[in-house]
Design a protein around this motif. Structure first.
Motif, PDB file in Angstrom:
ATOM      1  N   SER A  99      -2.799  10.648  -9.020  1.00  7.98           N
ATOM      2  CA  SER A  99      -4.126   9.763  -9.276  1.00  7.98           C
ATOM      3  C   SER A  99      -4.930   9.548  -7.989  1.00  7.98           C
ATOM      4  O   SER A  99      -4.274   9.201  -7.089  1.00  7.98           O
ATOM      5  CB  SER A  99      -3.857   8.608  -9.853  1.00  7.98           C
ATOM      6  OG  SER A  99      -3.087   8.953 -11.018  1.00  7.98           O
ATOM      7  N   ASP A 100      -6.132   9.826  -7.814  1.00  6.54           N
ATOM      8  CA  ASP A 100      -6.886   9.227  -6.631  1.00  6.54           C
ATOM      9  C   ASP A 100      -7.256   7.822  -6.386  1.00  6.54           C
ATOM     10  O   ASP A 100      -7.002   7.157  -7.325  1.00  6.54           O
ATOM     11  CB  ASP A 100      -8.404   9.815  -6.826  1.00  6.54           C
ATOM     12  CG  ASP A 100      -8.464  11.434  -6.476  1.00  6.54           C
ATOM     13  OD1 ASP A 100      -8.049  11.661  -5.357  1.00  6.54           O
ATOM     14  OD2 ASP A 100      -8.870  12.303  -7.379  1.00  6.54           O
ATOM     15  N   LEU A 101      -7.220   7.545  -5.131  1.00  8.18           N
ATOM     16  CA  LEU A 101      -7.636   6.202  -4.740  1.00  8.18           C
ATOM     17  C   LEU A 101      -9.081   5.999  -4.618  1.00  8.18           C
ATOM     18  O   LEU A 101      -9.738   5.091  -4.842  1.00  8.18           O
ATOM     19  CB  LEU A 101      -6.794   5.667  -3.485  1.00  8.18           C
ATOM     20  CG  LEU A 101      -5.455   5.289  -3.975  1.00  8.18           C
ATOM     21  CD1 LEU A 101      -4.578   6.351  -4.544  1.00  8.18           C
ATOM     22  CD2 LEU A 101      -4.962   4.553  -2.645  1.00  8.18           C
ATOM     23  N   GLY A 102      -9.719   6.981  -4.203  1.00  5.70           N
ATOM     24  CA  GLY A 102     -11.286   7.178  -3.993  1.00  5.70           C
ATOM     25  C   GLY A 102     -11.873   7.272  -5.102  1.00  5.70           C
ATOM     26  O   GLY A 102     -11.250   7.518  -6.184  1.00  5.70           O
TER      27      GLY A 102
ATOM     28  N   ARG B  13      -8.042  -6.393   2.101  1.00  2.77           N
ATOM     29  CA  ARG B  13      -8.475  -6.175   3.244  1.00  2.77           C
ATOM     30  C   ARG B  13      -8.334  -4.295   3.329  1.00  2.77           C
ATOM     31  O   ARG B  13      -9.315  -3.679   3.738  1.00  2.77           O
ATOM     32  CB  ARG B  13      -8.076  -6.644   4.413  1.00  2.77           C
ATOM     33  CG  ARG B  13      -9.050  -7.565   5.199  1.00  2.77           C
ATOM     34  CD  ARG B  13      -8.489  -8.268   6.386  1.00  2.77           C
ATOM     35  NE  ARG B  13      -6.959  -8.226   6.736  1.00  2.77           N
ATOM     36  CZ  ARG B  13      -6.217  -9.354   6.568  1.00  2.77           C
ATOM     37  NH1 ARG B  13      -6.604 -10.233   5.922  1.00  2.77           N
ATOM     38  NH2 ARG B  13      -4.946  -8.892   7.106  1.00  2.77           N
ATOM     39  N   ARG B  14      -6.983  -4.023   2.903  1.00  5.82           N
ATOM     40  CA  ARG B  14      -6.864  -2.599   3.252  1.00  5.82           C
ATOM     41  C   ARG B  14      -7.728  -1.553   2.132  1.00  5.82           C
ATOM     42  O   ARG B  14      -7.509  -0.571   2.454  1.00  5.82           O
ATOM     43  CB  ARG B  14      -5.378  -2.436   3.095  1.00  5.82           C
ATOM     44  CG  ARG B  14      -4.459  -3.082   4.467  1.00  5.82           C
ATOM     45  CD  ARG B  14      -3.089  -3.382   4.035  1.00  5.82           C
ATOM     46  NE  ARG B  14      -2.348  -3.626   5.065  1.00  5.82           N
ATOM     47  CZ  ARG B  14      -2.572  -4.764   6.068  1.00  5.82           C
ATOM     48  NH1 ARG B  14      -3.308  -5.771   5.556  1.00  5.82           N
ATOM     49  NH2 ARG B  14      -1.908  -5.048   6.986  1.00  5.82           N
ATOM     50  N   ALA B  15      -7.982  -2.191   1.217  1.00  9.32           N
ATOM     51  CA  ALA B  15      -8.857  -1.375   0.248  1.00  9.32           C
ATOM     52  C   ALA B  15     -10.084  -0.875   0.450  1.00  9.32           C
ATOM     53  O   ALA B  15     -10.452  -0.032   0.121  1.00  9.32           O
ATOM     54  CB  ALA B  15      -8.680  -2.283  -1.218  1.00  9.32           C
ATOM     55  N   GLN B  16     -10.696  -1.683   1.540  1.00 10.02           N
ATOM     56  CA  GLN B  16     -11.869  -1.288   2.083  1.00 10.02           C
ATOM     57  C   GLN B  16     -11.715   0.264   2.475  1.00 10.02           C
ATOM     58  O   GLN B  16     -12.835   0.829   2.397  1.00 10.02           O
ATOM     59  CB  GLN B  16     -12.556  -2.145   3.025  1.00 10.02           C
ATOM     60  CG  GLN B  16     -12.436  -3.678   2.781  1.00 10.02           C
ATOM     61  CD  GLN B  16     -13.033  -3.889   1.553  1.00 10.02           C
ATOM     62  OE1 GLN B  16     -14.175  -3.636   1.205  1.00 10.02           O
ATOM     63  NE2 GLN B  16     -12.221  -4.836   0.607  1.00 10.02           N
ATOM     64  N   GLY B  17     -10.713   0.659   3.130  1.00 11.65           N
ATOM     65  CA  GLY B  17     -10.563   1.900   3.772  1.00 11.65           C
ATOM     66  C   GLY B  17     -10.652   2.919   2.607  1.00 11.65           C
ATOM     67  O   GLY B  17     -10.707   4.166   2.923  1.00 11.65           O
ATOM     68  N   PHE B  18     -10.296   2.614   1.513  1.00 10.73           N
ATOM     69  CA  PHE B  18     -10.366   3.705   0.468  1.00 10.73           C
ATOM     70  C   PHE B  18     -11.649   3.386  -0.593  1.00 10.73           C
ATOM     71  O   PHE B  18     -11.539   4.017  -1.586  1.00 10.73           O
ATOM     72  CB  PHE B  18      -9.231   3.464  -0.469  1.00 10.73           C
ATOM     73  CG  PHE B  18      -7.733   3.648   0.229  1.00 10.73           C
ATOM     74  CD1 PHE B  18      -7.355   4.802   0.177  1.00 10.73           C
ATOM     75  CD2 PHE B  18      -6.922   2.893   0.806  1.00 10.73           C
ATOM     76  CE1 PHE B  18      -6.068   5.251   0.995  1.00 10.73           C
ATOM     77  CE2 PHE B  18      -6.106   2.921   1.550  1.00 10.73           C
ATOM     78  CZ  PHE B  18      -5.406   4.396   1.805  1.00 10.73           C
ATOM     79  N   ASP B  19     -12.396   2.718  -0.166  1.00 15.53           N
ATOM     80  CA  ASP B  19     -13.718   2.469  -1.092  1.00 15.53           C
ATOM     81  C   ASP B  19     -13.459   2.110  -2.331  1.00 15.53           C
ATOM     82  O   ASP B  19     -13.919   2.496  -3.265  1.00 15.53           O
ATOM     83  CB  ASP B  19     -14.370   3.826  -0.945  1.00 15.53           C
ATOM     84  CG  ASP B  19     -15.836   3.431  -1.377  1.00 15.53           C
ATOM     85  OD1 ASP B  19     -16.352   2.377  -1.532  1.00 15.53           O
ATOM     86  OD2 ASP B  19     -16.601   4.747  -1.807  1.00 15.53           O
TER      87      ASP B  19
ATOM     88  N   TRP C 191       0.758  -1.198   0.041  1.00 11.74           N
ATOM     89  CA  TRP C 191       0.078  -0.034  -0.068  1.00 11.74           C
ATOM     90  C   TRP C 191       0.813   1.290   0.029  1.00 11.74           C
ATOM     91  O   TRP C 191       0.592   2.150  -0.679  1.00 11.74           O
ATOM     92  CB  TRP C 191      -0.920  -0.054   1.118  1.00 11.74           C
ATOM     93  CG  TRP C 191      -2.148  -0.898   0.660  1.00 11.74           C
ATOM     94  CD1 TRP C 191      -2.385  -2.079   0.807  1.00 11.74           C
ATOM     95  CD2 TRP C 191      -3.184  -0.075  -0.135  1.00 11.74           C
ATOM     96  NE1 TRP C 191      -3.715  -2.374   0.173  1.00 11.74           N
ATOM     97  CE2 TRP C 191      -4.291  -1.423  -0.395  1.00 11.74           C
ATOM     98  CE3 TRP C 191      -3.691   1.225  -0.525  1.00 11.74           C
ATOM     99  CZ2 TRP C 191      -5.385  -1.259  -1.026  1.00 11.74           C
ATOM    100  CZ3 TRP C 191      -4.756   1.342  -1.169  1.00 11.74           C
ATOM    101  CH2 TRP C 191      -5.541   0.078  -1.556  1.00 11.74           C
ATOM    102  N   ALA C 192       2.016   1.176   0.563  1.00 10.65           N
ATOM    103  CA  ALA C 192       2.804   2.264   0.716  1.00 10.65           C
ATOM    104  C   ALA C 192       3.401   2.765  -0.720  1.00 10.65           C
ATOM    105  O   ALA C 192       3.505   3.797  -1.470  1.00 10.65           O
ATOM    106  CB  ALA C 192       4.162   2.462   1.512  1.00 10.65           C
TER     107      ALA C 192
END
Ligand code: GLV
Length: 347
Positions: free
Chosen positions: A146-149, A173-179, A113-114
């Motif tokens: 670029s946006d992640l959201g 799993r971590r992608a949930q936080g970025f919708d 993710w980093a």
């Protein structure tokens, strides 16, 4: 002369060495320096004179090396990946091989993710800009990324995960936080994907490549996954998409990637691993759309300590003739070659 009990190729983190000391076994750390490895002759000499080899991913443990070590009872690799070892040869020769799964899942997913954020938001380039004293005036167009959201049209960005094992799932799993919408492809784990509500399974690699804004690679390296991403696959990706590789370098055809980045087939790439590591293909370093790291996905104090401890525990199992909990070739224990090797050692 009795064999050295455990040959540790390079200095592993202290928790692993503590375990070996506490077990009162004889061991030798062949290379204490951080920046130096063993040459093949040193590796062969140490392995040939030892009962157990505790290795790192920097050592190539091929058939020849294993054949030249008749007294070797096991190889404990301090890594989850074991593509540096000829597993078929080890199994044939009756040698159990173990790895360090699980303990590096979260730190590797964190670094993935980093990398993803770093390349999307151009963090290395902006950092260099600051260090070079180039920041003179804030500007509304400075380092746009670029946006992640979701975008202004409400479309959720798509994260495509290729290789859906423990690490792939932790990245998802971590992608949930970025919708984000998460899609995945793994021909060896379609059941795992189907059972996981956080991810949509795709029938083939190209579906993932075509749909994803970010493609993150997490397969094991094997003949099947070598150059999994080459010209056709890079051409299939969207021009605004990013490729992230924290798995193994040869999964990506680096020459094709260089061309893709130069010619703008994709927007950028973040690499933690390289085809001919530690070398990387000349030209990558001067691209404006890359983030390049020296294979540090699992490099946290805790994770490396746990990997070293796990490798040491595995090494002790190999030494004592016990089944190692993390053996990657568990079938070896039922083989005649294994029994013959154990018998030879105790005679
Ligand atoms: C790191 O790359 C590992 O396989 O542990």
């Amino acid at each position: 002369m009795p064999p050295m009990q455990i040959f540790v190729t390079r200095k592993i983190p202290a928790p692993g060495l503590e375990i070996l000391r506490a077990a009162k076994v004889e061991f030798q750390v062949a290379q204490e320096q951080e920046n130096a490895g063993l040459d093949p002759a040193e590796l062969a000499a140490g392995t040939g004179q030892s009962s157990v080899l505790l290795s790192l991913l920097t050592e190539k443990i091929d058939r020849r090396l294993l054949e030249s070590a008749p007294r070797l009872l096991g190889v404990a690799n301090m890594a989850v990946g074991f593509d540096n070892i000829d597993i078929d040869a080890a199994t044939e020769l009756g040698i159990p091989v173990s790895n360090t799964p699980g303990v590096l899942t979260e730190s590797t997913a964190d670094l993935t993710w980093a990398m993803l954020l770093g390349v999307a938001r151009r963090i290395p380039q902006a950092h260099r800009y600051m260090c070079n004293g180039e920041y003179k005036l804030w500007g509304p167009n400075l380092f746009l990324g670029s946006d992640l959201g979701p975008g202004p049209d409400g479309r959720r960005k798509v994260l495509g995960i290729v290789g859906y094992g423990r690490i792939g799932a932790a990245v998802a799993r971590r992608a949930q936080g970025f919708d984000m919408r998460v899609i995945a492809y793994d021909p060896h784990n379609s059941a795992g994907i189907a059972a996981d509500p956080q991810v949509e399974g795709m029938g083939d690699l190209n579906e993932v490549l075509r749909a994803a804004d970010f493609v993150s690679l997490h397969p094991l390296l094997s003949p099947e996954t070598r150059h999994l991403i080459s010209t056709d696959e890079l051409r299939a990706m969207q021009p605004g998409a990013f490729l992230i590789n924290a798995s193994r370098g040869p999964v990506v055809d680096e020459a094709a990637l260089l061309l893709a980045l130069r010619e703008g087939w994709i927007a950028g790439a973040a690499l933690d691993v390289y085809e001919r590591e530690p070398e990387m293909l000349a030209g990558l370093e001067s691209l404006p759309n890359v983030l390049l790291l020296p294979h540090i996905a699992s490099a946290t104090w805790d994770t490396r300590g746990r990997m070293a401890s796990m490798a040491a525990e595995n090494a002790l199992c190999h030494l004592r003739g016990q089944v190692a909990p993390n053996a990657v070739n568990g079938e070896v224990y039922a083989s005649d070659a294994y029994r013959a090797r154990q018998a030879r050692q105790s005679s």
